[in-house]
Write a protein that holds these residues in place. Structure first.
Motif, PDB file in Angstrom:
ATOM      1  N   LYS A 519      -5.566   7.595  -8.138  1.00 31.95           N
ATOM      2  CA  LYS A 519      -6.098   6.269  -7.810  1.00 31.95           C
ATOM      3  C   LYS A 519      -5.916   5.990  -6.319  1.00 31.95           C
ATOM      4  O   LYS A 519      -6.845   5.529  -5.642  1.00 31.95           O
ATOM      5  CB  LYS A 519      -5.400   5.198  -8.642  1.00 31.95           C
ATOM      6  N   VAL A 520      -4.717   6.284  -5.825  1.00 31.09           N
ATOM      7  CA  VAL A 520      -4.442   6.075  -4.396  1.00 31.09           C
ATOM      8  C   VAL A 520      -5.337   6.989  -3.564  1.00 31.09           C
ATOM      9  O   VAL A 520      -5.897   6.573  -2.532  1.00 31.09           O
ATOM     10  CB  VAL A 520      -2.958   6.341  -4.085  1.00 31.09           C
ATOM     11  N   ARG A 521      -5.501   8.243  -3.995  1.00 33.22           N
ATOM     12  CA  ARG A 521      -6.335   9.188  -3.251  1.00 33.22           C
ATOM     13  C   ARG A 521      -7.788   8.714  -3.190  1.00 33.22           C
ATOM     14  O   ARG A 521      -8.462   8.862  -2.168  1.00 33.22           O
ATOM     15  CB  ARG A 521      -6.257  10.560  -3.909  1.00 33.22           C
ATOM     16  N   ALA A 522      -8.274   8.150  -4.296  1.00 33.79           N
ATOM     17  CA  ALA A 522      -9.668   7.678  -4.329  1.00 33.79           C
ATOM     18  C   ALA A 522      -9.853   6.486  -3.394  1.00 33.79           C
ATOM     19  O   ALA A 522     -10.874   6.378  -2.700  1.00 33.79           O
ATOM     20  CB  ALA A 522     -10.055   7.302  -5.760  1.00 33.79           C
ATOM     21  N   ARG A 556      -3.945  -1.535  -8.770  1.00 34.11           N
ATOM     22  CA  ARG A 556      -3.319  -0.963  -7.581  1.00 34.11           C
ATOM     23  C   ARG A 556      -3.334  -1.968  -6.419  1.00 34.11           C
ATOM     24  O   ARG A 556      -4.407  -2.472  -6.041  1.00 34.11           O
ATOM     25  CB  ARG A 556      -4.046   0.310  -7.135  1.00 34.11           C
ATOM     26  N   PRO A 557      -2.181  -2.260  -5.820  1.00 29.88           N
ATOM     27  CA  PRO A 557      -2.152  -3.181  -4.674  1.00 29.88           C
ATOM     28  C   PRO A 557      -2.938  -2.641  -3.483  1.00 29.88           C
ATOM     29  O   PRO A 557      -3.497  -3.414  -2.700  1.00 29.88           O
ATOM     30  CB  PRO A 557      -0.652  -3.295  -4.358  1.00 29.88           C
ATOM     31  N   GLU A 593      -7.861  -8.354 -14.951  1.00 21.39           N
ATOM     32  CA  GLU A 593      -6.870  -7.427 -14.387  1.00 21.39           C
ATOM     33  C   GLU A 593      -6.490  -7.851 -12.969  1.00 21.39           C
ATOM     34  O   GLU A 593      -5.318  -7.833 -12.594  1.00 21.39           O
ATOM     35  CB  GLU A 593      -7.446  -6.007 -14.380  1.00 21.39           C
ATOM     36  N   LEU A 594      -7.483  -8.263 -12.180  1.00 22.74           N
ATOM     37  CA  LEU A 594      -7.210  -8.718 -10.815  1.00 22.74           C
ATOM     38  C   LEU A 594      -6.358  -9.990 -10.819  1.00 22.74           C
ATOM     39  O   LEU A 594      -5.370 -10.102 -10.096  1.00 22.74           O
ATOM     40  CB  LEU A 594      -8.528  -8.979 -10.076  1.00 22.74           C
TER      41      LEU A 594
END
Length: 650
Positions: A519-522, A556-557, A593-594
């Motif tokens: 997720k972070v990589r994307a 993800r923040p 979710e947000l």
């Protein structure tokens, strides 16, 4: 000006009696009895296909609510007015449509009901409308119906009105699986894990279920006048794939409902079911017993085991061992029965000779030719192996067994673009087999596939993305693909690829983002830009895929930090207002979710006047959308409360 007298009515326009209005097509007592019998018939179906099960039970329950009303009419001494008779005839037609729909959901094709779920839901809505109109226009006062029964019917009418506005859709996993399978073209193979999951969701794993599905599809084709359009062909193709993973040797999805050649001269002969191999549905010539106690034709169960399966095809139980024990007693009984009924079975040699024609014997030499020093020889060999790898599971196992995977991986280093495209597509086909997935990763193919994805031809890029998706079905490969920098070229394909390429990239990314690190990589690879493009471009029809990926990222923040809050929420509100029921469901889920992680998103949402639209989804959306909308509304009210208190203090 004088009014024209109404036939069968007095000067006030009231209906005088049954005979005065002319003859009726049905006797009233017979009509009432038929309505009651249709309700009883609808109640007798029992169970329904999983996707429509809830709606079917609701429809039957509502039909039963009419029984007290019909019973009261049945007890009336006086003839009923024409208006009531007309409404009962309309109700008769509505119940006939309802029973036909319930039968379709009871024994119709499961694949058809999944593919056409929205159309089937539309049929439910039409039935609800017909029943509601019939009951709303009923002259209850003239009939003298009791208040209690009238209130019950009116309550059902309210329920029907509410049900008309609701549209249950498939769950996201099922929708995504169908999307992937239907996007597969003739030179592609769907991943076995997706097929297994879809077969489980549609309850098409056991051989009896698959046989019943074949009959249902054949009936569907007959109802369509023998026409085999695009949707029918999609249904048959999916059935073929389900049969392949179940180990049934059947090149045509409907073959198992036709007679074997040796029975064409005596079609009325009933074959004892114990004589038939559960895999081929043919009479067994060499029956053997497996660890679970089930009996199969030796050649068929051996092919099942050679394909890497370690379960019993009929019971789905794990096999304690792979030994096969000849069932001599059954073999003798079958031979005696065949002799008595003058049935001549095909000799084993004839069957084996026909199998040699499928190209399997060419595989060892073709694999050798992959390493030839002559480019033309390599091209012809890889093209032929690509074709063989597409055709059946046995070929995929045989190619790997004879060393095809290392040879194909080595071709990914070649400068010839067409050679690389054939090689990566063949690896995609081979990866359908679970064991082959691990072998391909073990040969260090993933970094080379990523490189083809980055610089290959259009077709090679698309098939590379599909191959990464297939390989990522194994959790360890998800992390490996991400760590080898496989996310950025997928994001690039999502942005710049063809429609097929975008879909391949979306499905691969969706699967890879189930891993938290990916997720972070994307996010770092700039996935926001192509996802927003998918949301804004209606011609692509990929809003649901984009929202599904957004939902995975919303927690993800890092993602919430790079998003342009106002424009993004404005777009989601637009989709909630104008999107399909499934799109609305996805959009509400993303907003929830947000808002659950950052109240500022909820505050921004309230600025766009979305409250009423979310309330409407809570009332009439899908079941999942209703739950999400209810939770989102609670967040919005919590956000609004501090503001109200602040205004009071000021």
């Amino acid at each position: 000006m004088e009014k024209t007298p109404v036939p069968g009515a007095d000067q006030g326009g009231r209906v005088l009696d049954e005979e005065a209005a002319g003859p009726r097509e049905h006797d009233v007592d017979d009509l009432i009895q038929e309505l009651l019998e249709m309700i009883q018939s609808a109640s007798s179906f029992g169970d329904y296909r999983r996707l429509q099960r809830k709606e079917c039970f609701n429809l039957v329950r509502r039909m039963k609510l009419v029984v007290p009303f019909l019973e009261e009419i049945k007890e009336l001494q006086d003839p009923i007015p024409d208006a009531a008779y007309d409404r009962l005839c309309c109700l008769h037609k509505a119940f006939h449509s309802a029973r036909k729909l319930l039968r379709c959901c009871h024994d119709g094709s499961k694949i058809y009901l999944a593919l056409e779920s929205e159309a089937v839901m539309g049929r439910f809505h039409m039935v609800y409308e017909k029943i509601k109109q019939s009951l709303d226009d009923m002259p209850y006062e003239q009939l003298g119906i009791t208040d209690e029964v009238k209130e019950q019917v009116e309550l059902m009418s309210v329920q029907l009105k509410r049900a008309k506005r609701r549209t249950d859709t498939q769950d996201m996993e099922l929708a995504m699986d169908l999307m992937v399978l239907l996007s597969e073209e003739q030179n592609r193979n769907a991943d076995g894990a997706i097929l297994e999951r879809l077969a489980k969701n549609l309850e098409l794993q056991t051989l009896p279920d698959l046989r019943a599905e074949s009959m249902a599809i054949k009936k569907l084709i007959k109802e369509r006048g023998g026409q085999s359009g695009e949707s029918t062909q999609q249904i048959i193709n999916l059935l073929n794939k389900f049969k392949q993973i179940a180990g049934i040797e059947d090149s045509n999805g409907l073959d198992d409902v036709t007679l074997p050649k040796y029975l064409e001269k005596c079609p009325s002969l009933m074959i004892p079911s114990d004589f038939l191999c559960p895999i081929t549905l043919e009479i067994m010539m060499d029956p053997v017993i497996v660890a679970t106690g089930q009996t199969y034709e030796r050649r068929s169960i051996q092919k099942w085991l050679d394909a890497g399966h370690r379960t019993c095809p009929k019971t789905r139980q794990n096999l304690a061992h792979l030994s096969l024990t000849s069932n001599y007693a059954l073999r003798n009984v079958i031979l005696n029965w065949c002799d008595k009924n003058k049935i001549e079975l095909l000799k084993r040699e004839q069957i084996e000779d026909s199998d040699c024609l499928d190209g399997k014997d060419d595989i060892p030499s073709l694999v050798e030719q992959l390493s030839s020093i002559h480019l033309d020889v390599q091209r012809k060999a890889v093209k032929r192996i690509r074709s063989l790898s597409k055709e059946n599971p046995d070929n995929r196992v045989a190619i790997a067994k004879h060393g095809g995977i290392p040879a194909l991986v080595s071709l990914l280093n070649y400068p010839d673009s067409k050679l690389k495209e054939h090689a990566v597509t063949t690896l995609l086909n081979l990866s359908i087999d679970e064991l082959n997935k691990r072998l391909i990763a073990k040969e260090d193919a993933i970094p080379l596939i990523i490189e083809v994805l980055r610089i290959g031809t259009v077709g090679a890029k698309e098939n590379s993305a599909a191959a990464l998706f297939s390989l990522s079905m194994l959790d360890e490969n998800k992390e490996l693909i991400g760590s080898l920098n496989g996310i950025p070229p997928l994001v690039d394909l999502l942005q710049n690829g063809t429609i097929r390429g975008k879909k391949d990239a979306a499905t691969a990314l969706f699967n890879l983002l189930l891993n938290c690190k990916n997720k972070v990589r994307a996010i770092e690879a700039g996935i926001m830009t192509p996802l927003r493009t998918l949301l804004d471009d209606k011609n692509l029809s990929m809003e649901d895929e984009a929202l599904s990926i957004f939902l995975l990222l919303a927690s993800r923040p890092e993602w919430r930090g790079v998003i342009e809050k106002h424009s993004f929420i404005e777009k989601l509100v637009q989709l909630i207002k104008e999107g399909s029921s499934k799109t609305k469901e996805c959009a509400v889920a993303v907003l929830l979710e947000l808002g659950s992680h950052d109240s500022s998103f909820t505050s921004t949402l309230m600025q766009f006047g979305a409250y009423e639209h979310i309330c409407e989804i809570e009332r009439s959306g899908t079941n999942r959308a209703q739950r999400k909308a209810k939770s989102l509304l609670q967040l919005m009210r919590q956000c609004q409360l501090p503001r109200s208190l602040a205004r009071l203090k000021s």
